[in-house]
Design an enzyme around this catalytic site. Structure first.
Site, PDB file in Angstrom:
ATOM      1  N   ASP A   1       0.920  -1.255   0.050  1.00 43.49           N
ATOM      2  CA  ASP A   1       0.047   0.039   0.126  1.00 43.49           C
ATOM      3  C   ASP A   1       0.745   1.273   0.051  1.00 43.49           C
ATOM      4  O   ASP A   1       2.095   1.008   0.302  1.00 43.49           O
ATOM      5  CB  ASP A   1      -0.956  -0.026   1.349  1.00 43.49           C
ATOM      6  CG  ASP A   1      -2.520   0.617   0.828  1.00 43.49           C
ATOM      7  OD1 ASP A   1      -2.491   1.687   0.670  1.00 43.49           O
ATOM      8  OD2 ASP A   1      -3.315  -0.020   0.940  1.00 43.49           O
TER       9      ASP A   1
ATOM     10  N   ASP B   1       4.403   1.569  -4.514  1.00 47.07           N
ATOM     11  CA  ASP B   1       3.827   2.444  -5.222  1.00 47.07           C
ATOM     12  C   ASP B   1       3.220   1.383  -6.600  1.00 47.07           C
ATOM     13  O   ASP B   1       4.231   0.905  -7.188  1.00 47.07           O
ATOM     14  CB  ASP B   1       4.512   3.728  -5.771  1.00 47.07           C
ATOM     15  CG  ASP B   1       3.560   4.555  -6.707  1.00 47.07           C
ATOM     16  OD1 ASP B   1       2.567   4.047  -7.316  1.00 47.07           O
ATOM     17  OD2 ASP B   1       4.163   5.482  -7.236  1.00 47.07           O
TER      18      ASP B   1
ATOM     19  N   ASN C   1      -5.077  -5.573  -7.159  1.00 46.96           N
ATOM     20  CA  ASN C   1      -6.339  -4.867  -6.499  1.00 46.96           C
ATOM     21  C   ASN C   1      -6.041  -3.243  -6.282  1.00 46.96           C
ATOM     22  O   ASN C   1      -7.262  -2.560  -6.410  1.00 46.96           O
ATOM     23  CB  ASN C   1      -6.519  -5.307  -4.807  1.00 46.96           C
ATOM     24  CG  ASN C   1      -7.645  -4.742  -4.208  1.00 46.96           C
ATOM     25  OD1 ASN C   1      -8.979  -4.499  -4.616  1.00 46.96           O
ATOM     26  ND2 ASN C   1      -7.364  -3.744  -3.163  1.00 46.96           N
TER      27      ASN C   1
ATOM     28  N   TYR D   1     -11.387   6.063 -15.137  1.00 44.98           N
ATOM     29  CA  TYR D   1     -11.554   4.876 -14.393  1.00 44.98           C
ATOM     30  C   TYR D   1     -12.066   3.833 -15.171  1.00 44.98           C
ATOM     31  O   TYR D   1     -11.886   2.668 -15.047  1.00 44.98           O
ATOM     32  CB  TYR D   1     -12.344   5.249 -13.008  1.00 44.98           C
ATOM     33  CG  TYR D   1     -12.761   4.017 -12.159  1.00 44.98           C
ATOM     34  CD1 TYR D   1     -11.824   3.977 -11.240  1.00 44.98           C
ATOM     35  CD2 TYR D   1     -13.850   3.455 -12.262  1.00 44.98           C
ATOM     36  CE1 TYR D   1     -12.137   2.771 -10.479  1.00 44.98           C
ATOM     37  CE2 TYR D   1     -14.215   2.602 -11.398  1.00 44.98           C
ATOM     38  CZ  TYR D   1     -13.196   2.068 -10.409  1.00 44.98           C
ATOM     39  OH  TYR D   1     -13.576   1.148  -9.395  1.00 44.98           O
TER      40      TYR D   1
ATOM     41  N   LYS E   1     -10.544   0.117 -16.141  1.00 45.18           N
ATOM     42  CA  LYS E   1     -11.219  -1.123 -15.514  1.00 45.18           C
ATOM     43  C   LYS E   1     -11.567  -1.973 -16.645  1.00 45.18           C
ATOM     44  O   LYS E   1     -11.595  -3.424 -16.391  1.00 45.18           O
ATOM     45  CB  LYS E   1     -12.477  -0.787 -14.543  1.00 45.18           C
ATOM     46  CG  LYS E   1     -12.035  -0.164 -13.369  1.00 45.18           C
ATOM     47  CD  LYS E   1     -11.263  -1.015 -12.661  1.00 45.18           C
ATOM     48  CE  LYS E   1     -10.897  -0.500 -11.055  1.00 45.18           C
ATOM     49  NZ  LYS E   1     -10.211  -1.236 -10.260  1.00 45.18           N
TER      50      LYS E   1
END
Length: 251
Positions: A32, A51, A77, A143, A147
Site C-alpha cells: 500500500d 507504489d 487490487n 476509471y 477497468k
C-alpha cells in the site's frame, strides 16, 4: 502454507481480502502507499510500502517474494478513482494518474508474478475490475477505461498462463460500502447537482437486489476463486454487485 499478495491491501476491499486469506490459512503479503493503514495491519502480515505504478518498487518486492519461497495467489487490487468530471474537463495528467495505478499497476504485478508461478507450475491471479468495466461510468472516463482494460488484460493472462497451470479471473465489485465510496458519492453529487443520499439511493436502485455490497462479499469471492473448488474457473468476469441493471440511475 500458501502465500498471497494483495496490492492496496491495507484498507477497503484489499484489507477485507487480506483478512479473509489470513483466516483461510494463507501467509499474507500486503502492499500500500498508506503508511498509517499499513501500520494498523496485523503483525503476522508482511507489509510493504509500494507504489503500484512504480516498476522498480514492484521488481524489488517480487525479489523479496521469490526469496521467501514464491507466490501462490496474486490479488491485483490497486486502483484509484480518478477525476469526476465530463470528458472535456479531464486533463491528460489526471487521466494518466488514474490509469497508471489502475491499469499499469495490474500489468506490473502480473508481469512479475508470472515467472514465479510458471516455475511452480501453478498459481492464481485475480484482478479487481469493476462493474464500470462492463457498463462504463459517466463522468469517470479514466476509471472506466482502465477497468475495461483490466478485463482484457485478465483474459490475455488466462490464455497465456493457462498451459502452465495458472488461472486468472476478474472480480467486478459493484457499489461497496466504505470510506472510498463515500468520497465517490461526494464527488458525484457535486458533479450531478444531487445530494449524497440521492446518489447513494440511485446506486441501490440500479441493481436487482436493491442494495449495496460489502467488502467482505468481494473477499469471499476472492478466496473461493483461489481455492481448489474453483480449479477449472479461469478467464471469467465475475460481478459481485447484486446484479447491475442500470449503471447510472438518476434518483
Amino acid at each position: 502454507m500458501p502465500r498471497v499478495l494483495i496490492t492496496a491491501g491495507a484498507s477497503g476491499i484489499g484489507r477485507a481480502m487480506a483478512e479473509a486469506f489470513d483466516a483461510a490459512g494463507y501467509e499474507v503479503w500486503v502492499t500500500d502507499v498508506d503508511t498509517d493503514a499499513l501500520q494498523s495491519c496485523p503483525g503476522n502480515w508482511r507489509c510493504r510500502v509500494v507504489d503500484a505504478a512504480d516498476e522498480t518498487q514492484i521488481a524489488t518486492l517480487f525479489d523479496g517474494i521469490a526469496g521467501a519461497g514464491g507466490l501462490d495467489v496474486l490479488c491485483a487490487n490497486a486502483g484509484v478513482k480518478g477525476p469526476t468530471a465530463p470528458i472535456e474537463e479531464v486533463t491528460l495528467d489526471d487521466w494518466r494518474a488514474c490509469t497508471a495505478v489502475t491499469l499499469d499497476g495490474a500489468f506490473l504485478v502480473a508481469k512479475y508474478a508470472a515467472p514465479l508461478m510458471k516455475a511452480a507450475g501453478q498459481g492464481v491471479i485475480l484482478f479487481t475490475s469493476s462493474t464500470a468495466g462492463i457498463y462504463g461510468y459517466p463522468n469517470r472516463s479514466p476509471y472506466a477505461a482502465a477497468k475495461w482494460a483490466v478485463i482484457g488484460l485478465m483474459k490475455t493472462v488466462a490464455m497465456e498462463l493457462g498451459p502452465f497451470g495458472i488461472r486468472s479471473n476478474a472480480i467486478l465489485p459493484g457499489a461497496v460500502e466504505g470510506p472510498r465510496m463515500e468520497r465517490v458519492l461526494e464527488a458525484e453529487a457535486k458533479a450531478k447537482g444531487m445530494t449524497r443520499d440521492q446518489v447513494y439511493n440511485g446506486y441501490a436502485a440500479g441493481v436487482s437486489m436493491k442494495t449495496w455490497v460489502e467488502a467482505r462479499d468481494i473477499a469471499d469471492m476472492a478466496v473461493f476463486l483461489a481455492s481448489d473448488g474453483a480449479r477449472r474457473v479461469s478467464g471469467q468476469v465475475i460481478a459481485v454487485d447484486g446484479h447491475t441493471v442500470n449503471p447510472d440511475p438518476q434518483v
